[in-house]
Design a protein around this motif. Structure first.
Motif, PDB file in Angstrom:
ATOM      1  N   MET B  94      43.429  11.929  25.608  1.00  0.00           N
ATOM      2  CA  MET B  94      43.573  11.883  27.061  1.00  0.00           C
ATOM      3  C   MET B  94      44.844  11.119  27.449  1.00  0.00           C
ATOM      4  SD  MET B  94      40.729   9.381  28.716  1.00  0.00           S
ATOM      5  CE  MET B  94      41.709   8.874  30.120  1.00  0.00           C
ATOM      6  N   ASN B  95      45.846  11.210  26.561  1.00  0.00           N
ATOM      7  CA  ASN B  95      47.147  10.593  26.852  1.00  0.00           C
ATOM      8  C   ASN B  95      47.059   9.091  27.049  1.00  0.00           C
ATOM      9  OD1 ASN B  95      49.148  12.353  26.539  1.00  0.00           O
ATOM     10  ND2 ASN B  95      49.183  13.068  28.665  1.00  0.00           N
ATOM     11  N   LEU B  96      46.116   8.484  26.358  1.00  0.00           N
ATOM     12  CA  LEU B  96      45.951   7.040  26.442  1.00  0.00           C
ATOM     13  C   LEU B  96      46.415   6.475  25.107  1.00  0.00           C
ATOM     14  CD1 LEU B  96      44.676   5.077  28.529  1.00  0.00           C
ATOM     15  CD2 LEU B  96      42.609   5.158  27.148  1.00  0.00           C
ATOM     16  N   PHE B  97      47.447   5.635  25.148  1.00  0.00           N
ATOM     17  CA  PHE B  97      48.021   5.175  23.891  1.00  0.00           C
ATOM     18  C   PHE B  97      47.480   3.805  23.505  1.00  0.00           C
ATOM     19  CE2 PHE B  97      50.382   8.796  23.835  1.00  0.00           C
ATOM     20  CZ  PHE B  97      51.224   8.847  22.744  1.00  0.00           C
ATOM     21  N   ASN B  98      46.517   3.812  22.617  1.00  0.00           N
ATOM     22  CA  ASN B  98      45.969   2.552  22.138  1.00  0.00           C
ATOM     23  C   ASN B  98      46.767   2.106  20.912  1.00  0.00           C
ATOM     24  OD1 ASN B  98      44.500   0.389  21.318  1.00  0.00           O
ATOM     25  ND2 ASN B  98      42.596   1.507  20.940  1.00  0.00           N
ATOM     26  N   VAL B 154      48.386  -2.168  34.551  1.00  0.00           N
ATOM     27  CA  VAL B 154      49.226  -2.533  33.414  1.00  0.00           C
ATOM     28  C   VAL B 154      49.237  -1.385  32.406  1.00  0.00           C
ATOM     29  CG1 VAL B 154      49.558  -4.158  31.516  1.00  0.00           C
ATOM     30  CG2 VAL B 154      48.619  -4.954  33.692  1.00  0.00           C
ATOM     31  N   ASN B 155      50.417  -0.973  31.997  1.00  0.00           N
ATOM     32  CA  ASN B 155      50.525   0.097  31.017  1.00  0.00           C
ATOM     33  C   ASN B 155      49.851  -0.320  29.709  1.00  0.00           C
ATOM     34  OD1 ASN B 155      51.603   1.678  28.809  1.00  0.00           O
ATOM     35  ND2 ASN B 155      52.984   2.542  30.333  1.00  0.00           N
ATOM     36  N   GLU B 156      48.984   0.551  29.185  1.00  0.00           N
ATOM     37  CA  GLU B 156      48.197   0.158  28.017  1.00  0.00           C
ATOM     38  C   GLU B 156      49.054  -0.006  26.767  1.00  0.00           C
ATOM     39  OE1 GLU B 156      48.260   3.126  29.194  1.00  0.00           O
ATOM     40  OE2 GLU B 156      48.312   4.600  27.570  1.00  0.00           O
ATOM     41  N   THR B 160      48.336  -3.405  24.934  1.00  0.00           N
ATOM     42  CA  THR B 160      47.722  -3.400  23.603  1.00  0.00           C
ATOM     43  C   THR B 160      48.641  -4.031  22.570  1.00  0.00           C
ATOM     44  OG1 THR B 160      48.439  -1.108  23.347  1.00  0.00           O
ATOM     45  CG2 THR B 160      46.122  -1.470  23.907  1.00  0.00           C
ATOM     46  N   ILE B 161      49.952  -3.832  22.722  1.00  0.00           N
ATOM     47  CA  ILE B 161      50.876  -4.472  21.777  1.00  0.00           C
ATOM     48  C   ILE B 161      50.793  -5.985  21.915  1.00  0.00           C
ATOM     49  CG2 ILE B 161      53.324  -4.887  21.304  1.00  0.00           C
ATOM     50  CD1 ILE B 161      53.841  -1.959  21.793  1.00  0.00           C
ATOM     51  N   MET B 162      50.759  -6.447  23.153  1.00  0.00           N
ATOM     52  CA  MET B 162      50.643  -7.888  23.367  1.00  0.00           C
ATOM     53  C   MET B 162      49.320  -8.403  22.811  1.00  0.00           C
ATOM     54  SD  MET B 162      53.414  -8.599  24.590  1.00  0.00           S
ATOM     55  CE  MET B 162      54.783  -7.629  25.122  1.00  0.00           C
ATOM     56  N   LEU B 163      48.250  -7.616  23.025  1.00  0.00           N
ATOM     57  CA  LEU B 163      46.937  -8.041  22.522  1.00  0.00           C
ATOM     58  C   LEU B 163      46.921  -8.100  20.990  1.00  0.00           C
ATOM     59  CD1 LEU B 163      44.609  -6.221  25.043  1.00  0.00           C
ATOM     60  CD2 LEU B 163      44.636  -8.666  24.595  1.00  0.00           C
ATOM     61  N   ASN B 164      47.740  -7.276  20.340  1.00  0.00           N
ATOM     62  CA  ASN B 164      47.862  -7.371  18.878  1.00  0.00           C
ATOM     63  C   ASN B 164      48.329  -8.758  18.486  1.00  0.00           C
ATOM     64  OD1 ASN B 164      47.055  -4.847  18.106  1.00  0.00           O
ATOM     65  ND2 ASN B 164      49.115  -3.981  18.030  1.00  0.00           N
TER      66      ASN B 164
END
Lengths: 343, 384
Positions: B94-98, B154-156, B160-164
């Motif tokens: 669904m075009n969601l980049f995790n 917020v762009n995922e 997500t990169i920051m959350l890494n």
């Protein structure tokens, strides 16, 4: 759009060029290889030969063994983030290939070696920095990093004018915390009022702290700005950044593992006061020599101050005036009068 | 700096992906085959450039990689890769980049290893508890990015990169401060090993004493589940619709915000499973040498497998095989980094190959439409 594409193409080409350049790098040591004689296998930790740090120290010992003892050698290295299964495969490859002895560089091989060694009772193994993998054919080569760090800690305290020194650790792991404990004890032994600033560059599983000069530079700059005038870089390849910071701020730094005054570029030499020596090269060479002499011994072999397995360097002449004091500490540690904490 | 680069790259990848139309069977087979061939060719050029014989290299990789030891290692590696790629793929659909799968699985593995080591339960319950903790932690960590996207815009990719990075710091803090038990004489630290009741035995394979992860079946199950969820359920329809056009989905009554939250949580929950085969089948403890970076490998494999559960299985096996057989290269004095080049070129060429195929088809369609319009037809005349 067109410009974007051009940029993308340039990026791809640059990556490809880098990759090709990386592949061109020779993987084996210098010198000619004899056709017969014992074959020694060495499994490096991540980074392999050329990391200007821990692995390279092992490579120096291996190269010496190769020339002095006329050996054939094979070097394999680890990939970042790999599993224990990959490490087992690497050790098996060496053992299956007729390499004997096989030396594993770094504690990361502990679990893999414990599994592989019993399957090859006729092959002798050695592992650096680990006592956990035990076996009748495993020799554990470990170092008293805390003792060497104690001496450079004492040197830092004796030389500090601001009564403020720093410790930059590469990655916050028990091994580097051992350096920190020794360094702090050495500082305290000279002067309890001297402040020690401590900073680790990364946390596991991020091991880039061992090879990121930019991070080292930032951390050291912060310490110098905070009043420190000498910083100990126990951070592998990141140490270069600490030296650069010292140069920029006109302060001093302490190197690690090998005598970094020798390996540093000419402009950085003046800031390197001394280096804490961890003689992985001696450990590797001694192990191979003992093996070829038929003196293999399983179990722990500790490289401490007593056998000069750790120590400090004097090149550059910056600590000539305190050598007698440091050697006095060294004697007290070797005689057991001072016990250096290891955590 | 590098994070931004990754973000930029993924954004442009996303645009590229969005343009990839649904595929037809023949093209799905031809495109990857051509891509593989192309990648082999590029790698051969690099090999020649570095002074090694491509034929010898490929042959020794095949010979070594097909030994029983290596087959088992390949399957095991592919199992974790598969789970990683599926976790990424569900978002991609669904075009969601995790991009945060990496942090999600590491945190999940750490916490579930800690819980697993702390309790003693009957076998099935013990395993279930560990897996539930892992899935929950993964889902919760990913949900932070989902919530940030839905409520704060917020762009995922960024979050997500920051959350890494945050997961790395948090994990290191928890591990070094609270969770670790030191092993005598080891420089390694890890959580208390999980007891026998929480371990999953391996499957024997002829010719080697290496064992196939018992949780290889979990990967198969997840793959089948993924297929039914995405292709055969209401949720899957909403998911794909949102991926193709968010505004169209909204118009047909899909709550995009709800979809983002749910998909992010599912993706994170699946990410929680990535560490399980290794943890319950081999390591039994989360320590400093627990494999890292699987989440990023998963992104490449999801792209390679075109977000399709069967395609991803092939991709995971191929990457696993390349990883394992790379070891023989080192022994033969060929830089094993060549395998990284191979993996990179394979992913790139697959993406490019599908793009070329897509353009060819569009051009064909356009010319077909063009010819149709050029010849006036009966109804048009009648209308005039």
């Amino acid at each position: 759009m067109r410009r974007q594409r051009a940029t993308k193409l340039a990026a791809v080409l640059a990556v490809a060029a880098l990759a090709v350049a990386g592949c061109g790098k020779s993987n084996s040591g210098s010198g000619t290889t004899p056709k017969t004689g014992p074959k020694v296998g060495l499994a490096y930790d991540i980074g392999g030969r050329g990391d200007k740090s821990f692995n390279d120290a092992a490579a120096v010992g291996l190269d010496k063994a190769k020339t002095d003892l006329k050996l054939r050698i094979k070097e394999l290295s680890a990939a970042p983030g790999e599993t224990d299964a990959a490490k087992e495969t690497r050790l098996k490859l060496l053992a299956d290939g007729g390499y004997n002895p096989v030396i594993a560089i770094g504690f990361a091989y502990s679990a893999a070696l414990a599994k592989v060694a019993p399957k090859y009772p006729n092959v002798k193994f050695a592992i650096i920095d680990d006592l956990a993998a035990k076996g009748a054919n495993i020799s554990n080569l470990v170092f008293a990093e805390n003792e060497g760090s104690f001496l450079v800690g004492a040197a830092a305290a004796l030389k500090s004018k601001t009564k403020n020194v720093g410790f930059v650790g590469g990655v916050q792991v028990p091994l580097i915390q051992k350096f920190e404990a020794g360094f702090k004890a050495g500082v305290a032994a000279v002067d309890k009022s001297t402040k020690v600033q401590v900073k680790y560059l990364t946390q596991p599983p991020d091991f880039t702290g061992f090879n990121d000069p930019a991070k080292g530079k930032t951390a050291a700059e912060g310490m110098y700005d905070g009043g420190a005038d000498i910083v100990f870089a126990a951070a592998g390849g990141s140490g270069t950044g600490v030296f650069q910071a010292a140069k920029a701020k006109n302060k001093l730094a302490i190197g690690v593992d090998s005598d970094q005054y020798e390996s540093a570029s000419a402009d950085l030499k003046p800031v390197i006061m001394t280096s804490m020596l961890k003689r992985v090269d001696i450990a590797v060479f001694t192990f191979i020599k003992d093996f070829t002499d038929g003196n293999f011994k399983a179990g722990p072999k500790v490289f401490d101050l007593k056998v000069d397995g750790v120590g400090y360097s004097k090149s550059g002449g910056k600590i000539d005036d305190i050598v007698s004091k440091l050697d006095d500490y060294k004697k007290q540690i070797a005689d057991g009068k001072i016990t250096v904490p290891d955590k | 700096m590098s994070d931004l680069f990754v973000a930029q790259r993924t954004l442009s990848l996303r645009r590229l992906l969005a343009r990839l139309a649904p595929h037809k069977l023949l093209l799905t087979l031809v495109a990857p085959a051509l891509a593989l061939l192309f990648a082999a060719l590029i790698s051969a050029i690099v090999l020649v450039g570095s002074g090694a014989s491509p034929l010898f290299t490929y042959r020794s990789m095949l010979e070594f990689g097909l030994k029983p030891d290596q087959i088992v290692n390949t399957v095991n590696q592919a199992t974790t890769y598969y789970l990683a790629a599926i976790a990424v793929a569900i978002g991609f659909r669904m075009n969601l980049f995790n991009i945060g799968v990496d942090g999600q699985y590491r945190l999940a593995a750490l916490l579930s290893a800690f819980v697993g080591g702390a309790v003693h339960l009957p076998a099935p319950l013990h395993v279930a508890l560990i897996v539930v903790v892992a899935v929950t932690v993964g889902a919760a960590w990913a949900s932070i990015a989902g919530i940030l996207k839905v409520f704060r815009g917020v762009n995922e990719v960024i979050s997500t990169i920051m959350l890494n990075a945050i997961a790395t710091a948090l994990g290191a803090y928890l591990l070094t401060t609270y969770f670790s038990v030191s092993v005598a004489g080891s420089n390694n630290i890890g959580t208390k090993p999980i007891g026998a009741s929480g371990r999953i035995g391996g499957i024997a394979f002829p010719g080697t004493d290496n064992r196939v992860f018992g949780l290889v079946f979990l990967a198969v199950l997840v793959g089948v589940g993924f297929h039914f969820l995405v292709n055969r359920s209401r949720f899957g329809f909403d998911l794909r619709a949102t991926g193709l056009s968010a505004s169209a989905a909204v118009a047909s009554g899909v709550s995009v915000r709800r979809m983002v939250l749910l998909t992010m949580a599912i993706s994170g929950g699946l990410a929680g499973l990535i560490g399980m085969p290794q943890l319950l089948g081999s390591s039994y403890s989360y320590s400093l040498d627990f494999p890292a970076g699987l989440g990023f490998a998963g992104i490449g494999i999801a792209l390679l497998g075109r977000n399709n559960p069967v395609g991803i299985a092939f991709g995971a096996l191929l990457f696993g095989f390349l990883d394992q057989s790379s070891q023989i290269l080192d022994l033969n004095g060929i830089p094993k980094e060549i395998v990284l080049i191979m993996q990179g070129t394979i992913v790139l060429s697959v993406v490019v190959a599908y793009e070329i195929v897509r353009r060819v088809r569009i051009r064909q369609q356009q010319s077909a439409v063009g010819t149709d319009l050029a010849t006036p037809t009966e109804p048009q005349e009648a209308a005039a």
